[in-house]
Design a protein around this motif. Structure first.
Motif, PDB file in Angstrom:
ATOM      1  N   VAL A  33       1.159  -0.996  -0.004  1.00  0.00           N
ATOM      2  CA  VAL A  33       0.463  -0.195  -0.226  1.00  0.00           C
ATOM      3  C   VAL A  33       0.786   0.615  -0.273  1.00  0.00           C
ATOM      4  O   VAL A  33       1.558   1.228   0.741  1.00  0.00           O
ATOM      5  CB  VAL A  33      -1.039   0.164   1.341  1.00  0.00           C
ATOM      6  CG1 VAL A  33      -1.568   1.254   2.115  1.00  0.00           C
ATOM      7  CG2 VAL A  33      -1.948  -1.185   1.198  1.00  0.00           C
ATOM      8  N   ARG A  34       0.437   2.035  -0.996  1.00  0.00           N
ATOM      9  CA  ARG A  34       1.826   3.258  -0.936  1.00  0.00           C
ATOM     10  C   ARG A  34       0.635   4.403  -1.053  1.00  0.00           C
ATOM     11  O   ARG A  34      -0.089   4.181  -1.964  1.00  0.00           O
ATOM     12  CB  ARG A  34       2.676   2.905  -1.703  1.00  0.00           C
ATOM     13  CG  ARG A  34       2.402   2.818  -3.552  1.00  0.00           C
ATOM     14  CD  ARG A  34       3.831   2.679  -4.184  1.00  0.00           C
ATOM     15  NE  ARG A  34       4.615   3.877  -3.932  1.00  0.00           N
ATOM     16  CZ  ARG A  34       5.899   4.306  -4.104  1.00  0.00           C
ATOM     17  NH1 ARG A  34       6.502   2.956  -4.909  1.00  0.00           N
ATOM     18  NH2 ARG A  34       6.069   5.047  -4.149  1.00  0.00           N
ATOM     19  N   GLU A  70      -1.095   5.176   8.268  1.00  0.00           N
ATOM     20  CA  GLU A  70       0.795   5.184   8.028  1.00  0.00           C
ATOM     21  C   GLU A  70       1.052   6.064   6.961  1.00  0.00           C
ATOM     22  O   GLU A  70       1.751   7.083   6.745  1.00  0.00           O
ATOM     23  CB  GLU A  70       0.872   4.080   8.711  1.00  0.00           C
ATOM     24  CG  GLU A  70       2.328   4.676   9.273  1.00  0.00           C
ATOM     25  CD  GLU A  70       3.434   2.864   9.866  1.00  0.00           C
ATOM     26  OE1 GLU A  70       2.184   1.381   9.547  1.00  0.00           O
ATOM     27  OE2 GLU A  70       3.749   3.427  10.119  1.00  0.00           O
ATOM     28  N   GLU A  71       0.648   4.912   6.274  1.00  0.00           N
ATOM     29  CA  GLU A  71       1.211   5.234   4.390  1.00  0.00           C
ATOM     30  C   GLU A  71       0.557   7.217   4.429  1.00  0.00           C
ATOM     31  O   GLU A  71       1.090   7.839   3.669  1.00  0.00           O
ATOM     32  CB  GLU A  71       0.976   4.803   3.628  1.00  0.00           C
ATOM     33  CG  GLU A  71       1.890   3.148   3.302  1.00  0.00           C
ATOM     34  CD  GLU A  71       2.786   4.062   3.042  1.00  0.00           C
ATOM     35  OE1 GLU A  71       3.649   4.495   2.562  1.00  0.00           O
ATOM     36  OE2 GLU A  71       4.201   3.681   3.970  1.00  0.00           O
ATOM     37  N   ARG A  74       2.363   9.519   5.978  1.00  0.00           N
ATOM     38  CA  ARG A  74       3.549   9.658   5.312  1.00  0.00           C
ATOM     39  C   ARG A  74       3.783  10.966   4.802  1.00  0.00           C
ATOM     40  O   ARG A  74       4.467  12.228   4.345  1.00  0.00           O
ATOM     41  CB  ARG A  74       4.349   8.872   4.655  1.00  0.00           C
ATOM     42  CG  ARG A  74       5.591   7.895   6.114  1.00  0.00           C
ATOM     43  CD  ARG A  74       5.980   7.661   5.211  1.00  0.00           C
ATOM     44  NE  ARG A  74       6.119   6.060   5.109  1.00  0.00           N
ATOM     45  CZ  ARG A  74       6.131   5.606   6.738  1.00  0.00           C
ATOM     46  NH1 ARG A  74       6.247   5.671   7.383  1.00  0.00           N
ATOM     47  NH2 ARG A  74       4.967   3.701   7.372  1.00  0.00           N
ATOM     48  N   ARG A 194       6.454  13.778  11.216  1.00  0.00           N
ATOM     49  CA  ARG A 194       5.816  12.701  10.655  1.00  0.00           C
ATOM     50  C   ARG A 194       4.612  11.999  12.330  1.00  0.00           C
ATOM     51  O   ARG A 194       3.560  11.390  11.659  1.00  0.00           O
ATOM     52  CB  ARG A 194       6.966  11.630  10.530  1.00  0.00           C
ATOM     53  CG  ARG A 194       7.133  11.480   9.002  1.00  0.00           C
ATOM     54  CD  ARG A 194       8.933  10.445   8.973  1.00  0.00           C
ATOM     55  NE  ARG A 194       9.629  10.416   9.401  1.00  0.00           N
ATOM     56  CZ  ARG A 194      10.990  10.272  10.128  1.00  0.00           C
ATOM     57  NH1 ARG A 194      10.381   8.712   9.800  1.00  0.00           N
ATOM     58  NH2 ARG A 194      12.130  10.260  10.258  1.00  0.00           N
TER      59      ARG A 194
ATOM     60  N   ARG B 357      11.586   1.137   3.615  1.00  0.00           N
ATOM     61  CA  ARG B 357       9.845   1.600   4.428  1.00  0.00           C
ATOM     62  C   ARG B 357       8.757   0.363   3.172  1.00  0.00           C
ATOM     63  O   ARG B 357       7.776  -0.402   4.530  1.00  0.00           O
ATOM     64  CB  ARG B 357       8.768   2.965   4.104  1.00  0.00           C
ATOM     65  CG  ARG B 357       7.808   3.008   5.615  1.00  0.00           C
ATOM     66  CD  ARG B 357       8.277   4.709   5.565  1.00  0.00           C
ATOM     67  NE  ARG B 357       9.101   5.303   6.508  1.00  0.00           N
ATOM     68  CZ  ARG B 357      10.206   6.023   6.999  1.00  0.00           C
ATOM     69  NH1 ARG B 357       9.515   6.625   6.031  1.00  0.00           N
ATOM     70  NH2 ARG B 357      10.728   6.199   8.334  1.00  0.00           N
ATOM     71  N   LEU B 358       8.881   0.220   2.546  1.00  0.00           N
ATOM     72  CA  LEU B 358       7.225   0.094   1.448  1.00  0.00           C
ATOM     73  C   LEU B 358       7.571  -1.561   1.475  1.00  0.00           C
ATOM     74  O   LEU B 358       7.022  -2.564   1.434  1.00  0.00           O
ATOM     75  CB  LEU B 358       6.947   0.375  -0.085  1.00  0.00           C
ATOM     76  CG  LEU B 358       6.770   2.186  -0.026  1.00  0.00           C
ATOM     77  CD1 LEU B 358       6.545   1.929  -1.681  1.00  0.00           C
ATOM     78  CD2 LEU B 358       5.011   1.734   0.528  1.00  0.00           C
TER      79      LEU B 358
END
Lengths: 281, 631
Positions: A33-34, A70-71, A74, A194, B357-358
């Motif tokens: 997931v991004r 969380e993503e 960021r 963050r 991170r990913l």
């Protein structure tokens, strides 16, 4: 200045190592997931503008369920002040997405709207332009970098032209700006930012996507490069000529015509074209 | 002779000295928190054998002369105050000894004075010279007083004072002159005592305390960072721990770190000595007012970014420091501040952070591809609640993704399979150990990765972990254990040696090559494993082992550590090329190492050399596996 950044969260499938055909051979670890990297750069451009003018306010708008707080956090940590989640389910086409987004944007009265040029998953690259259409705003982009001229109330930037050329574009504000990668890098926000970003409230607006008009699919043109085929070059020619000859083959023949000159002349040209092709009755 | 004022003057000098120490921050902190951790016995051993100082012969011997000279004189003078009655023989021996030591001190002083005077003013602070001159005056006036005494009172046992005799030849028989010399001698000593905390002689106290504290500290240790408490590393001197302050106090600017620092040698702006001196100067500025800090000068100004990002964490400075100062852990604390607090991590490392991170690996290839290296091999993947497999092969990001290191991982699998060892891997559950980001200052990401890894290790009840990469080894062995992982960590080279010792595998097919070994910093300097790679290389038949000019603790870093693999090296010469050139000049066929970073860096370095056939670079385990079978 109120800046809006459209942030897409994606379930990025980078591999297919699964064994199950019913899951399209996708194993759980094949996905991450991004946030869309183009949108991260869009956020970076927005934050750079905010750093220049203190009274700016950045709203991040995201469509659909929050896949990973969380993503998303960021991306927000880079410098967003608030986040709006337009909660809707189901498959939406770019037209519907842009309509829902544009409603939210007009709700927060965005003056400068940043969108990534396309997303990593579907890669349509249409939503930005459609949002501009719904808001009746000019669209420029995809820009690599941008700056705002407060005196003239314009936004200006560079975009990639073909073959390494950079084109300078300028638009009056408010405007929708598409953002490309390759100009600036997204920052790595400090730890405290963050942590703070995890606490940015996500304003959830429930959207009923049933009521939005869907676009209708009439015919599908699959985009493909259409290289001009060239025969094997004559071996007696010098190497430079042969290379030139071979290179001429891969060039994609564009059918369109680029109108040059001042805006009035360009508008004349467009009108003449539309009349000639019978679009204007 | 002593007057009534003299004890008062002496007390005054002591008072000035104590006040000086009291005002220095490191001491106030140390006295409060750290004194219990001092190991005085280690200090005594250190001083008696002088080994760390004698590593450089000329300076070491000069120091030895001054050290024993001062200790002897102080003991004799204090003892003399009690007017003991000594047998004549013993007192003559003591007299001879003090003459000999006095001459040795003169020689030592001459060496240090010449050295400091001829040095580039950039290198050492000239104020280090002042106490040396005072000490020279003290020693000389001592001899002059002795010489005058001998010319006034003729003695029969002149052999006990040879230097005094020589001095007496040209001196007047004047009691006044003798008294004058004695007064100057006495005032010189008082001046030295009073100025102790303000001059380079501070190290007599600071270095001794630092040795007592730091001799139990392991090399390459990075302190745990309590992020929740708002600790973001070192931004000002107040952020430094007392141990780090003490390190800075102890530095005498001798420059041995510079002589070994790869960044400095290759022409980068970093100098560990200058870093320590810069911090020391800030401490001095900040330390006034009873140890409380009035101003807190920014470390970012004293130690610029380009310096701290040039450090490759090779520990050469820490290993060669005669007073056990470790600049690397301070550099990491300064990196942490710049990364976590200021968000100034160099842009070229952002993709690394994002990938970790990913995707959880340094290459950004993703967990889905983590087992690609083992395609077609029989490598068991350990599942939760594993009971039957006791060895976990920690493949690491390089073993899983780096094309040549994948071959090393497969070599180790072949060795383990042949030996019939019951081993397994974590497969897609393994993440990067977090070493690169920790050393780049991204502690939060390190903690995230480490906690996930430790959880997986616990779930699989892993007892023994065998990492291929020395950086993984160091991190698992020390950092993970500190975080609560109950594991036994053995480096792959050690394991293969064990298997050879147990005759579980036999290396019988010769590998006819002249091999030089490149010591990985985190096997050698950090963990003292210099011998295993040499033993393994010798165990391979046909290998002709050749040492590189800089080997073992003097081994030159490849440039890949401390995140160096991902940082741009844009000033000075490139470290990997320098090391590759050294190896290529040694006239060997192959450079063996045991670290994926070294392998990559040296390969790249070899590629950039203007040499027709540069040596190959290979992991020593790969070489061992090659010698195990005929192909």
């Amino acid at each position: 200045m109120r800046i809006v950044v459209c942030v897409k969260q994606i379930n990025h499938t980078y591999a297919r190592t699964g064994m199950d055909p019913s899951l399209d051979y996708i194993a759980p670890e094949d996905r991450v997931v991004r946030t869309n990297p183009y949108d991260e750069v869009a956020m970076e451009l927005a934050v750079r503008l905010k750093e220049k003018s203190a009274d700016s306010h950045i709203t991040a708008v995201t469509l659909g369920p929050v896949l990973s707080k969380e993503e998303l956090g960021r991306c927000l940590a880079m410098g967003a002040d608030e986040c709006i989640q337009l909660d809707c389910r189901g498959d939406l086409d770019p037209w519907e997405k842009s309509l829902i987004l544009s409603r939210a944007i007009s709700l927060v009265e965005g003056e400068l709207i940043f969108c990534g040029r396309e997303s990593l998953d579907t890669g349509n690259g249409q939503v930005g332009q459609f949002v501009a259409r719904h808001l009746r705003l000019p669209y420029i982009g995809p820009l690599l970098e941008c700056e705002v001229d407060p005196a003239r109330n314009t936004v200006r930037g560079l975009r990639k032209g073909a073959r390494g050329v950079r084109q300078s574009m300028e638009s009056s504000m408010p405007a929708v700006v598409g953002v490309d990668m390759g100009g600036v890098d997204g920052r790595l926000p400090p730890y405290e930012d963050r942590i703070r970003a995890q606490a940015i409230p996500i304003r959830r607006i429930k959207v009923n996507s049933e009521s939005t008009p869907k676009s209708e699919k009439k015919r599908v043109f699959s985009p493909r490069p259409r290289p001009r085929s060239v025969p094997t070059p004559d071996s007696t020619l010098p190497a430079s000529k042969r290379i030139e000859f071979l290179l001429s083959g891969s060039r994609i023949e564009k059918k369109g015509e680029t109108l040059r000159g001042d805006p009035d002349a360009a508008a004349e040209g467009i009108l003449a074209y539309l009349e000639k092709e019978g679009f204007l009755g | 002779m002593l007057t009534v004022f003299d004890p008062m003057l002496f007390a005054l000098a002591l008072l000035v000295m104590l006040k000086g120490f009291h005002r220095r921050r490191a001491w106030a902190e140390w006295a409060r928190k750290g004194s219990s951790r001092a190991d005085w016995r280690a200090l005594a051993g250190y001083l008696l054998n002088h080994r760390a100082i004698l590593r450089k012969k000329d300076r070491g011997l000069s120091h030895l002369a001054l050290f024993w000279g001062i200790v002897f004189m102080v003991v004799v003078v204090i003892a003399a105050q009690f007017k003991p009655t000594l047998p004549r023989g013993l007192s003559l021996v003591l007299s001879l000894l003090s003459d000999v030591l006095g001459v040795a001190m003169l020689a030592g002083l001459a060496f240090f004075l010449l050295r400091r005077h001829s040095e580039d003013p950039q290198k050492g602070p000239k104020r280090a010279l002042f106490p040396l001159w005072v000490l020279l005056v003290v020693v000389l006036t001592g001899f002059l007083a002795e010489g005058t005494r001998m010319s006034i009172v003729s003695q029969d046992s002149v052999w006990a004072s040879p230097a005094g005799l020589i001095f007496s030849l040209g001196l007047p028989e004047s009691p006044f002159f003798m008294q004058l010399m004695l007064r100057i001698h006495f005032f010189g000593v008082l001046l030295l005592i009073a100025l102790l905390p303000y001059t380079a002689f501070r190290h007599i106290a600071a270095a001794a305390t630092n040795v007592a504290y730091a001799s139990s500290r392991r090399k390459g240790a990075v302190r745990a960072l309590p992020l929740q408490e708002g600790d973001m590393g070192a931004g000002t001197v107040t952020d430094l721990t007392w141990g780090q302050c003490l390190d800075a106090e102890a530095c005498v600017s001798c420059g041995r770190c510079e002589e070994q620092c790869p960044a400095f040698i290759s022409g980068k702006s970093l100098s560990p000595r200058r870093v320590m001196q810069g911090i020391s100067a800030l401490l001095e500025a900040a330390g006034h007012n009873r140890g409380a800090v009035q101003t807190s000068p920014e470390l970012t100004e004293a130690v610029p970014d380009r310096d701290i990002w040039a450090c490759t964490g090779c520990l050469a400075c820490a290993v060669h420091c005669p007073v056990l100062v470790d600049p690397t852990n301070m550099i990491i604390d300064m990196r942490r501040y710049r990364t976590l607090k200021l968000g100034n991590l160099p842009g070229e490392t952002h993709p690394l952070v994002r990938d970790l991170r990913l995707y959880g690996d340094v290459n950004g290839r993703g967990a889905a591809h983590r087992m690609d290296w083992a395609f077609g091999q029989d490598v068991p993947v350990l599942s939760e609640g594993n009971k039957d497999r006791d060895i976990l092969l920690w493949v690491g990001c390089s073993g899983a993704f780096h094309p040549q290191y994948m071959e090393t991982a497969r070599s180790l699998v072949r060795i383990l399979t042949q030996a019939g060892a019951s081993f397994g891997v974590l497969g897609k559950k393994e993440l990067c150990c977090g070493d690169p980001v920790r050393r780049l200052g991204e502690e939060s990401l390190f903690l995230e990765l480490a906690e996930k890894n430790i959880k997986v290790l616990k779930e699989r009840r892993i007892k023994t972990v065998v990492p291929l990469c020395p950086h993984c080894y160091h991190t698992l062995l020390h950092d993970y254990k500190e975080m609560g992982a109950e594991i036994n960590v053995v480096h792959a080279v050690d394991l293969v040696l064990d298997l050879i010792d147990q005759k579980a595998i036999a290396l019988k097919y010769p590998v006819e090559k002249r091999v030089a070994l490149h010591d990985p910093c985190y096997l050698g300097r950090a963990n003292g494993l210099y011998e295993p790679i040499r033993r393994l290389a010798r165990a391979i038949p046909g290998v002709e082992l050749k040492e590189l000019p800089r080997n073992r603790e003097k081994a030159f870093c490849c440039g890949g550590g401390n995140g160096g693999m991902w940082l741009h090296e844009d000033t000075g010469e490139r470290l990997n090329r320098m090391r590759a050139k050294e190896a290529s000049d040694a006239g060997v066929d192959l450079v063996g190492t045991a670290c994926p970073y070294c392998l990559t860096m040296l390969q790249d370095g070899m590629g950039a050399l203007d040499v027709e056939a540069p040596p190959d670079v290979a992991d020593i385990i790969q070489l061992a596996a090659r010698s195990m079978s005929r192909d």
